[in-house]
Write a protein that holds these residues in place. Structure first.
Motif: not given
Length: 232
Positions: A198, A223-224, A32, A202, A36, A4, A2
Protein backbone atom coordinates in the motif's frame (compact mmCIF):
# COMPACT_ATOMS: atom_id res chain seq x y z
CA UNK A 1 -10.75 0.58 3.77
CA UNK A 2 -7.77 1.81 5.77
CA UNK A 3 -8.65 4.00 8.71
CA UNK A 4 -8.08 7.66 7.80
CA UNK A 5 -6.40 9.54 10.65
CA UNK A 6 -6.47 13.23 11.43
CA UNK A 7 -3.20 14.98 10.70
CA UNK A 8 -0.85 15.71 13.59
CA UNK A 9 -2.00 13.51 16.47
CA UNK A 10 0.17 10.74 17.86
CA UNK A 11 3.40 11.63 16.07
CA UNK A 12 6.75 11.30 17.78
CA UNK A 13 9.06 14.30 18.07
CA UNK A 14 11.23 13.23 15.10
CA UNK A 15 8.21 12.47 12.95
CA UNK A 16 6.74 15.91 13.65
CA UNK A 17 9.69 17.62 11.95
CA UNK A 18 8.04 17.44 8.57
CA UNK A 19 5.14 19.48 9.96
CA UNK A 20 7.06 22.21 11.75
CA UNK A 21 7.35 25.48 9.88
CA UNK A 22 5.96 23.96 6.71
CA UNK A 23 3.05 25.39 4.80
CA UNK A 24 1.49 22.59 2.78
CA UNK A 25 -1.71 22.13 0.88
CA UNK A 26 -3.02 18.81 2.25
CA UNK A 27 -5.25 16.66 0.12
CA UNK A 28 -8.93 17.53 0.09
CA UNK A 29 -11.40 14.94 1.35
CA UNK A 30 -12.31 14.11 -2.24
CA UNK A 31 -8.64 13.63 -3.22
CA UNK A 32 -7.93 11.57 -0.12
CA UNK A 33 -10.98 9.41 -0.79
CA UNK A 34 -9.84 8.94 -4.39
CA UNK A 35 -6.36 7.91 -3.21
CA UNK A 36 -7.79 5.51 -0.65
CA UNK A 37 -10.08 3.91 -3.25
CA UNK A 38 -7.17 3.61 -5.69
CA UNK A 39 -5.01 1.86 -3.08
CA UNK A 40 -7.77 -0.55 -2.10
CA UNK A 41 -8.63 -1.32 -5.74
CA UNK A 42 -5.01 -1.92 -6.80
CA UNK A 43 -3.72 -3.63 -3.67
CA UNK A 44 -2.79 -7.26 -4.31
CA UNK A 45 -1.90 -8.13 -0.72
CA UNK A 46 1.44 -8.72 0.93
CA UNK A 47 3.41 -11.75 -0.28
CA UNK A 48 3.33 -14.58 2.25
CA UNK A 49 5.68 -13.93 5.15
CA UNK A 50 6.63 -10.44 3.90
CA UNK A 51 5.77 -7.14 5.55
CA UNK A 52 6.02 -3.62 4.27
CA UNK A 53 9.23 -1.82 5.09
CA UNK A 54 8.78 0.83 7.76
CA UNK A 55 10.67 3.87 6.44
CA UNK A 56 10.79 5.60 9.83
CA UNK A 57 12.08 2.54 11.66
CA UNK A 58 14.75 1.88 9.04
CA UNK A 59 16.09 5.45 8.91
CA UNK A 60 18.09 5.20 12.12
CA UNK A 61 19.50 1.82 11.13
CA UNK A 62 20.72 3.19 7.81
CA UNK A 63 22.77 5.93 9.43
CA UNK A 64 24.11 3.73 12.24
CA UNK A 65 27.85 2.88 11.97
CA UNK A 66 27.56 -0.82 11.29
CA UNK A 67 29.82 -3.21 9.40
CA UNK A 68 29.54 -3.25 5.63
CA UNK A 69 27.14 -5.89 4.38
CA UNK A 70 27.72 -7.54 1.02
CA UNK A 71 24.81 -7.48 -1.39
CA UNK A 72 23.24 -10.71 -2.56
CA UNK A 73 24.87 -11.78 -5.84
CA UNK A 74 23.14 -10.93 -9.08
CA UNK A 75 21.91 -13.88 -11.09
CA UNK A 76 23.13 -14.27 -14.65
CA UNK A 77 21.57 -16.87 -16.91
CA UNK A 78 19.68 -18.34 -13.97
CA UNK A 79 22.80 -19.16 -11.93
CA UNK A 80 24.17 -17.00 -9.15
CA UNK A 81 27.98 -16.55 -9.08
CA UNK A 82 29.57 -18.50 -6.25
CA UNK A 83 31.23 -16.81 -3.29
CA UNK A 84 34.70 -15.40 -3.81
CA UNK A 85 37.22 -18.21 -3.92
CA UNK A 86 34.50 -20.78 -4.45
CA UNK A 87 34.86 -21.36 -8.21
CA UNK A 88 37.59 -23.85 -9.04
CA UNK A 89 38.29 -26.15 -11.96
CA UNK A 90 35.22 -28.11 -12.98
CA UNK A 91 32.99 -25.70 -11.05
CA UNK A 92 33.49 -23.20 -13.86
CA UNK A 93 32.04 -25.53 -16.51
CA UNK A 94 28.31 -25.09 -17.16
CA UNK A 95 26.15 -28.01 -16.15
CA UNK A 96 23.62 -29.60 -18.50
CA UNK A 97 20.67 -27.65 -17.17
CA UNK A 98 22.42 -24.26 -17.15
CA UNK A 99 19.85 -21.67 -18.14
CA UNK A 100 21.45 -19.65 -20.91
CA UNK A 101 18.55 -17.22 -21.08
CA UNK A 102 18.18 -15.65 -24.51
CA UNK A 103 21.61 -16.73 -25.83
CA UNK A 104 21.44 -18.15 -29.38
CA UNK A 105 21.95 -21.90 -29.64
CA UNK A 106 25.55 -22.86 -30.32
CA UNK A 107 27.15 -19.71 -28.88
CA UNK A 108 29.80 -19.94 -26.19
CA UNK A 109 29.02 -19.12 -22.59
CA UNK A 110 30.27 -15.63 -21.65
CA UNK A 111 32.96 -15.73 -19.00
CA UNK A 112 32.52 -14.02 -15.64
CA UNK A 113 34.66 -11.02 -16.63
CA UNK A 114 32.44 -10.35 -19.64
CA UNK A 115 29.33 -10.52 -17.50
CA UNK A 116 30.76 -8.13 -14.93
CA UNK A 117 31.76 -5.64 -17.64
CA UNK A 118 28.16 -5.64 -18.87
CA UNK A 119 26.74 -4.46 -15.53
CA UNK A 120 24.49 -1.41 -15.63
CA UNK A 121 25.52 1.77 -13.84
CA UNK A 122 25.13 1.63 -10.08
CA UNK A 123 22.45 3.47 -8.14
CA UNK A 124 24.90 6.13 -6.98
CA UNK A 125 26.40 6.73 -10.45
CA UNK A 126 22.93 7.05 -11.97
CA UNK A 127 21.80 9.36 -9.15
CA UNK A 128 24.74 11.71 -9.69
CA UNK A 129 24.14 11.77 -13.46
CA UNK A 130 20.49 12.68 -12.88
CA UNK A 131 21.44 15.48 -10.49
CA UNK A 132 23.85 16.94 -13.04
CA UNK A 133 21.33 16.56 -15.88
CA UNK A 134 18.81 18.61 -13.91
CA UNK A 135 21.41 21.23 -12.94
CA UNK A 136 20.56 20.71 -9.27
CA UNK A 137 22.90 21.11 -6.32
CA UNK A 138 23.52 18.32 -3.83
CA UNK A 139 22.00 20.44 -1.05
CA UNK A 140 18.83 21.02 -3.06
CA UNK A 141 18.43 17.28 -3.63
CA UNK A 142 19.03 16.03 -0.11
CA UNK A 143 16.85 18.77 1.37
CA UNK A 144 13.97 17.93 -0.96
CA UNK A 145 14.46 14.26 -0.10
CA UNK A 146 14.42 15.02 3.62
CA UNK A 147 17.86 13.47 4.13
CA UNK A 148 20.68 14.68 6.35
CA UNK A 149 23.82 16.08 4.76
CA UNK A 150 25.83 13.32 6.45
CA UNK A 151 23.73 10.53 4.94
CA UNK A 152 23.85 12.05 1.45
CA UNK A 153 27.63 12.47 1.75
CA UNK A 154 27.92 8.80 2.68
CA UNK A 155 25.85 7.82 -0.35
CA UNK A 156 27.81 10.06 -2.72
CA UNK A 157 31.21 8.88 -1.56
CA UNK A 158 30.54 5.16 -2.11
CA UNK A 159 29.77 4.10 -5.67
CA UNK A 160 28.44 0.76 -4.43
CA UNK A 161 26.30 2.16 -1.62
CA UNK A 162 22.89 0.47 -1.38
CA UNK A 163 20.37 2.78 0.30
CA UNK A 164 17.25 1.72 2.12
CA UNK A 165 14.17 1.59 -0.07
CA UNK A 166 12.59 4.69 1.47
CA UNK A 167 15.82 6.64 0.85
CA UNK A 168 15.94 5.58 -2.80
CA UNK A 169 12.29 6.61 -3.25
CA UNK A 170 12.83 9.94 -1.49
CA UNK A 171 15.72 10.75 -3.84
CA UNK A 172 13.60 9.85 -6.87
CA UNK A 173 10.88 12.19 -5.61
CA UNK A 174 13.42 14.95 -4.99
CA UNK A 175 14.51 14.64 -8.64
CA UNK A 176 10.85 14.70 -9.81
CA UNK A 177 11.22 11.50 -11.80
CA UNK A 178 8.27 9.96 -13.61
CA UNK A 179 7.21 6.41 -12.76
CA UNK A 180 9.43 4.72 -15.33
CA UNK A 181 12.47 6.75 -14.27
CA UNK A 182 11.70 6.07 -10.60
CA UNK A 183 11.48 2.33 -11.20
CA UNK A 184 14.77 2.44 -13.09
CA UNK A 185 16.60 4.39 -10.38
CA UNK A 186 15.39 2.40 -7.37
CA UNK A 187 15.78 -0.81 -9.38
CA UNK A 188 19.53 -0.16 -9.45
CA UNK A 189 19.43 -0.51 -5.66
CA UNK A 190 17.40 -3.72 -5.90
CA UNK A 191 13.91 -2.31 -5.29
CA UNK A 192 10.65 -1.80 -7.18
CA UNK A 193 7.23 -0.25 -6.62
CA UNK A 194 4.62 -2.98 -6.59
CA UNK A 195 0.89 -3.42 -6.09
CA UNK A 196 1.66 -5.72 -3.15
CA UNK A 197 2.47 -2.73 -0.93
CA UNK A 198 0.00 0.00 0.00
CA UNK A 199 2.93 2.32 0.69
CA UNK A 200 4.21 1.72 -2.87
CA UNK A 201 0.74 2.35 -4.32
CA UNK A 202 0.54 5.74 -2.60
CA UNK A 203 3.93 6.69 -4.08
CA UNK A 204 2.79 5.57 -7.55
CA UNK A 205 -0.45 7.55 -7.21
CA UNK A 206 1.39 10.79 -6.41
CA UNK A 207 4.03 10.31 -9.11
CA UNK A 208 1.27 9.66 -11.63
CA UNK A 209 -0.22 13.04 -10.70
CA UNK A 210 3.17 14.78 -10.90
CA UNK A 211 3.13 15.64 -7.21
CA UNK A 212 6.55 14.96 -5.70
CA UNK A 213 6.15 17.01 -2.49
CA UNK A 214 7.19 14.73 0.36
CA UNK A 215 5.31 16.84 2.91
CA UNK A 216 2.03 16.32 1.06
CA UNK A 217 2.83 12.64 0.56
CA UNK A 218 3.54 12.33 4.29
CA UNK A 219 0.17 13.95 5.01
CA UNK A 220 -1.58 11.30 2.91
CA UNK A 221 0.50 8.42 4.28
CA UNK A 222 -0.25 9.40 7.86
CA UNK A 223 -3.97 9.86 7.30
CA UNK A 224 -4.11 6.45 5.58
CA UNK A 225 -2.40 4.90 8.62
CA UNK A 226 0.78 4.08 6.68
CA UNK A 227 4.42 4.75 7.67
CA UNK A 228 5.61 8.27 6.91
CA UNK A 229 9.01 9.45 5.70
CA UNK A 230 11.23 10.68 8.54
CA UNK A 231 12.21 14.05 7.08
CA UNK A 232 15.23 15.83 8.53
Amino acid sequence: MSRIRRLGGGLGSRQKKWLLGATIQPLTRVELLGLSQYVEAMYEGEPSGQQEENPVASAAAEEAPVGKVLEAPRVYGGVAPMARGGMHGADLAPCEDWDTGSMPFGTEEPDLDQLLRSLDESFVTTLLHLIDARSMSDAEVYRRAGLSRQLFSKIRSDEHYRPKKHTAIALALALKLDLGQTQDLIGRAGYTLTNASKFDLVIKWFIGRRNWDLRVINDALYRLDLPVFDLK
